[in-house]
Motif scaffolding. Structure first.
Motif, short mmCIF file in Angstrom:
data_model
loop_
_atom_site.label_atom_id
_atom_site.label_comp_id
_atom_site.label_asym_id
_atom_site.label_seq_id
_atom_site.Cartn_x
_atom_site.Cartn_y
_atom_site.Cartn_z
N VAL A 16 0.82 -1.25 0.02
CA VAL A 16 0.13 -0.13 0.09
C VAL A 16 0.90 1.22 -0.06
O VAL A 16 1.71 1.30 0.61
N ARG A 17 0.61 2.04 -0.98
CA ARG A 17 1.52 3.31 -0.85
C ARG A 17 1.20 4.42 0.22
O ARG A 17 0.03 4.58 0.30
N VAL A 18 2.05 4.62 1.04
CA VAL A 18 1.92 5.57 2.07
C VAL A 18 2.88 6.80 1.81
O VAL A 18 4.04 6.51 2.04
N GLY A 19 2.49 7.85 1.30
CA GLY A 19 3.28 8.87 0.90
C GLY A 19 4.18 8.48 -0.31
O GLY A 19 3.74 7.90 -1.26
N GLU A 20 5.57 8.77 -0.16
CA GLU A 20 6.52 8.17 -1.02
C GLU A 20 6.95 6.69 -0.81
O GLU A 20 7.81 6.35 -1.77
N ASN A 21 6.60 5.96 0.13
CA ASN A 21 7.04 4.57 0.40
C ASN A 21 5.78 3.48 0.11
O ASN A 21 4.72 4.13 0.30
N TYR A 22 6.19 2.35 0.04
CA TYR A 22 5.11 1.40 -0.29
C TYR A 22 5.45 0.45 1.21
O TYR A 22 6.51 0.16 1.43
N VAL A 23 4.27 -0.12 1.66
CA VAL A 23 4.22 -0.74 2.94
C VAL A 23 3.59 -1.83 2.74
O VAL A 23 2.38 -2.09 2.31
N LEU A 24 4.09 -2.99 3.02
CA LEU A 24 3.60 -4.49 2.77
C LEU A 24 2.65 -4.75 3.92
O LEU A 24 3.03 -4.28 5.02
N PRO A 25 1.56 -5.38 3.55
CA PRO A 25 0.69 -5.55 4.93
C PRO A 25 1.30 -6.38 5.96
O PRO A 25 1.90 -7.56 5.51
N SER A 26 0.95 -6.20 7.06
CA SER A 26 1.52 -6.94 8.27
C SER A 26 0.19 -8.07 8.65
O SER A 26 -0.94 -8.03 8.28
N THR A 27 0.74 -9.20 9.29
CA THR A 27 -0.12 -10.09 9.70
C THR A 27 -0.66 -10.00 11.11
O THR A 27 -1.69 -10.41 11.77
N THR A 28 0.30 -9.21 11.89
CA THR A 28 0.09 -8.64 13.25
C THR A 28 0.60 -7.19 13.47
O THR A 28 1.74 -7.06 13.13
N VAL A 29 -0.25 -6.49 14.11
CA VAL A 29 0.18 -4.83 14.48
C VAL A 29 0.04 -4.91 15.74
O VAL A 29 -0.74 -5.42 16.68
N ARG A 30 0.83 -3.78 16.29
CA ARG A 30 0.53 -3.44 17.93
C ARG A 30 0.08 -2.12 18.01
O ARG A 30 0.59 -1.06 17.48
N ASP A 31 -0.95 -1.86 18.75
CA ASP A 31 -1.78 -0.60 18.64
C ASP A 31 -2.07 -0.42 20.15
O ASP A 31 -2.71 -1.09 20.74
N LEU A 32 -1.19 0.75 20.79
CA LEU A 32 -1.13 0.89 21.90
C LEU A 32 -0.93 -0.15 23.11
O LEU A 32 -1.76 -0.47 23.95
N GLY A 33 0.02 -1.09 22.63
CA GLY A 33 0.33 -2.36 23.55
C GLY A 33 -0.61 -3.54 23.55
O GLY A 33 -0.53 -4.35 23.92
N VAL A 34 -1.59 -3.63 22.50
CA VAL A 34 -2.32 -4.58 22.21
C VAL A 34 -1.96 -5.14 20.78
O VAL A 34 -2.09 -4.30 19.61
N LEU A 35 -1.82 -6.33 20.61
CA LEU A 35 -1.27 -7.22 19.21
C LEU A 35 -2.66 -7.52 18.75
O LEU A 35 -3.61 -8.05 19.45
N ILE A 36 -2.98 -7.05 17.39
CA ILE A 36 -4.15 -7.34 16.54
C ILE A 36 -3.71 -8.28 15.51
O ILE A 36 -2.84 -7.83 14.77
N ASP A 37 -4.34 -9.51 15.49
CA ASP A 37 -4.19 -10.42 14.27
C ASP A 37 -5.11 -10.03 12.96
O ASP A 37 -6.10 -9.63 13.35
#
Length: 320
Positions: A177-198
């Motif tokens: 996904v294009r985010v500004g000038e960079n391209y970010v590959l999707p993650s399977t798990t992210v950390r949001d305010l200390g909580v891991l979301i799958d």
């Protein structure tokens, strides 16, 4: 909890959901005082003595760098809000409130918590490409808005998470996904305010991380069990282990029994270590003695309290 609710509502309807987590570089340190004071006056109607107090609070602050006994000369802090203060996060939220309307124009949901900014959206599975294009266009405008307000969006640290049911995990978009000038590959798990979301919103990663962290603390406490009194040891367990179990535990509502049993195993180990009992003794009387609820009961209690302050989904009825 609100972020997870928005994702779960979309997944329950059979839709595809996307979550973008944005990172700001030195966010609190780059707030422009003139822009903030103007925004407080024009957008929020703060004036008179209240505005003068805030201006006095923000401006003419001196700062220096100290290393050991050496200290640099003092300089006037022309930008930023004081970190670690009560007003710091509040002023930053007021400073970035304009992002809400900007994001909602694209039909996406903004989630702002101090300097943590998330954007969530959902669509049918056949419209994933359109949603991705909409998200990129929204992120471009968010980046431009932040640049014009002296904030720096760190696109290299942005994270993208696509969410769906377990059965549709193989159909999740994998393109960057294009985010500004960079391209970010999707993650399977992210950390949001200390909580891991799958990506399947099953919270397995968060439970595993919580259980692992708790047992690390318990192993360290076991080494000093004979060196401290029962009351001190109980206080150590309550201070070092229980907060890990309690942090954001309302996000674990609806987990299968197998996941709750892993969390319960932490409680069982903690209560047996506190009571100096063997692993074969029944824990229910000991839990009652310490006034600790079993794992499912704790989360049901927290969810019941949270429902009283969270808006219900349109067309649903809450019952207890």
């Amino acid at each position: 909890m609100k972020v997870l609710l928005d994702i779960q509502y979309a997944v329950d309807d059979g839709d595809l959901s996307v979550l973008a987590l944005l990172d700001l570089s030195a966010a609190f340190d780059t707030v422009d005082h003139d822009i903030l004071l103007t925004r407080l006056k024009v957008s929020f109607g703060i004036g008179g003595a209240a505005l003068d107090w805030l201006q006095s609070y923000l401006t003419s602050r001196l700062e220096c760098v100290r290393r050991g006994l050496a200290r640099s000369t003092h300089k006037t802090a022309r930008f930023g809000v004081p970190q670690g203060s009560v007003l710091g996060p509040l002023l930053f939220i007021l400073y970035t409130a304009g992002l809400i309307d900007l994001i909602e124009v694209y039909g996406l949901n903004p989630h702002l918590y101090a300097d943590d900014t998330q954007i969530q959206g959902s669509c049918r599975f056949g419209s994933a490409n359109q949603l991705q294009s909409t998200l990129s266009a929204c992120l471009d405008e968010v980046s431009d808005w932040m640049w014009s307000n002296r904030l720096q969006l760190n696109t290299a640290k942005a994270e993208i998470l696509w969410c769906s049911t377990i059965r549709r995990q193989n159909h999740l978009p994998s393109a960057a996904v294009r985010v500004g000038e960079n391209y970010v590959l999707p993650s399977t798990t992210v950390r949001d305010l200390g909580v891991l979301i799958d990506s399947d919103v099953a919270m397995r990663s968060h439970v595993s991380r919580t259980v692992s962290g708790c047992f690390i603390e318990l192993r360290q406490l076991r080494n000093i069990r004979r060196s401290v009194s029962d009351s001190v040891f109980h206080s150590l367990v309550v201070s070092l282990v229980m907060p890990r179990l309690d942090y954001c535990n309302t996000t674990l509502a609806g987990l299968p029994a197998s996941q709750f049993s892993r969390l319960q195993s932490v409680l069982n180990a903690a209560v047996r270590l506190t009571h100096r009992s063997s692993r074969y003794e029944h824990v229910t009387p000991m839990l009652r003695d310490l006034h600790w609820l079993q794992s499912p009961g704790t989360y049901q209690f927290q969810v019941s309290c949270a429902h009283l302050s969270m808006p219900a989904r349109p067309g649903t009825t809450l019952s207890f």
